[in-house]
Design an enzyme around this catalytic site. Sequence first.
Site, mmCIF file in Angstrom:
data_model
loop_
_atom_site.group_PDB
_atom_site.id
_atom_site.type_symbol
_atom_site.label_atom_id
_atom_site.label_comp_id
_atom_site.label_asym_id
_atom_site.label_seq_id
_atom_site.Cartn_x
_atom_site.Cartn_y
_atom_site.Cartn_z
ATOM 1 N N GLU A 138 16.714 32.801 19.227
ATOM 2 C CA GLU A 138 15.437 32.520 19.843
ATOM 3 C C GLU A 138 15.300 30.862 20.116
ATOM 4 O OE1 GLU A 138 12.277 33.912 17.497
ATOM 5 O OE2 GLU A 138 12.842 36.002 17.802
ATOM 6 N N ASN A 166 21.382 35.238 20.257
ATOM 7 C CA ASN A 166 20.347 36.509 20.094
ATOM 8 C C ASN A 166 18.926 36.089 20.500
ATOM 9 O OD1 ASN A 166 19.811 39.347 18.834
ATOM 10 N ND2 ASN A 166 18.503 38.195 17.268
ATOM 11 N N ASP A 194 12.321 47.705 18.533
ATOM 12 C CA ASP A 194 11.101 48.742 18.324
ATOM 13 C C ASP A 194 10.341 48.726 19.471
ATOM 14 O OD1 ASP A 194 10.168 46.309 18.074
ATOM 15 O OD2 ASP A 194 10.089 46.209 15.724
HETATM 16 C C1 XIL Z 1 10.808 39.432 11.025
HETATM 17 C C2 XIL Z 1 10.648 40.051 9.722
HETATM 18 O O1 XIL Z 1 10.783 41.626 10.171
HETATM 19 C C3 XIL Z 1 9.542 39.919 9.091
HETATM 20 O O2 XIL Z 1 9.471 40.562 7.661
HETATM 21 C C4 XIL Z 1 9.216 38.294 9.044
HETATM 22 O O3 XIL Z 1 8.094 38.236 8.128
HETATM 23 C C5 XIL Z 1 9.213 37.508 9.982
HETATM 24 O O4 XIL Z 1 10.443 38.079 10.778
HETATM 25 N N1 XIL Z 1 12.805 38.433 15.623
HETATM 26 C C6 XIL Z 1 13.793 38.301 14.702
HETATM 27 C C7 XIL Z 1 13.529 38.616 13.258
HETATM 28 O O5 XIL Z 1 14.759 37.559 15.037
HETATM 29 O O6 XIL Z 1 14.181 37.899 12.241
HETATM 30 C C8 XIL Z 1 11.929 38.759 12.886
HETATM 31 O O7 XIL Z 1 12.095 39.324 11.749
HETATM 32 C C9 XIL Z 1 11.617 39.290 13.925
HETATM 33 C C10 XIL Z 1 11.625 38.933 15.429
#
Ligand code: XIL
Length: 408
Positions: free
Chosen positions: A172, A225, A299
């Site tokens: 990101e 990613n 998801d």
């Molecule tokens: C999320 C986790 O699922 C949560 O438990 C945490 O509080 C925040 O991060 N993109 C990503 C992941 O690359 O690492 C994130 O995971 C979701 C969005």
Amino acid sequence: MTLRRMATAGLLAAVVAATLGAVGASAGGPRPPATQDQSLRGLAARNGLYFGTAVDPAAYADAADPQYKKLVDSQFSTVTVENAMKWESLEPTRGTYDWAAADAFVANAQRNHQLVRGHVLAWYSQLPGWLNTGIQDGTIDGPQLRALLKKHITDVVTHFRGKIWQWDVVNEAVSDPWETPSAIHLGGNTGSLKQKFADLLGPDYLAEAFRTARAADPKALLFYNDYNIDAFGDGGPGDKTQFVYDMVKKLRAQGVPIDGVGSQGHLSTQYGNYDVLAVADSLQRFTDLGLAVALTEVDVRSLLKDAKDPTQDAAGADLNARDQAAAYNYHVLLQACLMNRHCLSFTVWGFTDKHSWIPGWFTNPPEGAGCLWDANYQPKKSLRTVQGDLAAAGPPLVQPRVPQKPHR
Ligand code: XIL
């Protein structure tokens, strides 16, 4: 037939029988399997695809919730630990690493013959408090942050050397079109932590991150990613997919050791759907650069409340429609991945609504219901759709059409 040929034919028959499981190869050809008896990892393996999930170690270890561990162990061939490999988890106190949770996760994965996606090395979010504060208040400057990041990547990749299949080296790094300024750039909103992180590190930090990771593990696949890179837009300044494409193309041209692009795939039914062919085209453009691709955090969430009266939960009929919309979104991403031989894995970010990051993160308006199994571990339409897609993706169930001769 020579002996050797016969042996080969016998072996082939055995392999086919094993692949078909309980299915008898009757005169009319193989019958579709009873899909509920087929694991996702088994169905995906027919196409050489790895099917994965993010894992929450607390839920995995909870003896009162045995279904969680059972499904992780039986359904998935690749796993990502949800938070335990993030900087804040590994180095909560400066200079002191805590590997326990991540090591236990990797050991479980190895026991289950699952490949591990390492998540994540260079990311502005979920940094330890000491680092966050230093970036925010300016006590950590650019050269210091660069040195800290380099050491972090070297230490972490070295610790797990040989045990990670794909590393999310940079996560990101790029802004979204709704941020300010709206032209896509390295960073995020003006003044945000995301922007400060990018500015302190400077534009070369991606190249350096990949080179550092490669020096520490010669065999892991190194990924960039990100989310919202499912399909190309108009190619203009607000097109995030185009920006990421240009960025990784440049890295490749500079000889930077980047091996793949991870498309997170966090979708929501409130935004409508992508098309299979548009997503497939986007994956193809990345793989035409000599890169692999993976769907890394899929998801498909939905609004949980009645849109006209947010004090009320959505009606049953609405939920059914949302369930089907969610299933369609899973279908689009999976089909696009199956169509590309360089799409290595399809990972969901949690598999049950009982343990999903969605309700805790998307609260206004409240969203949820984004996983393949519901909160009681009951299969949802999304699961049935994904199973069907995997089963229908090729041999042995899908074969070339058999021409019919006119009967006399
Ligand atoms: C999320 C986790 O699922 C949560 O438990 C945490 O509080 C925040 O991060 N993109 C990503 C992941 O690359 O690492 C994130 O995971 C979701 C969005």
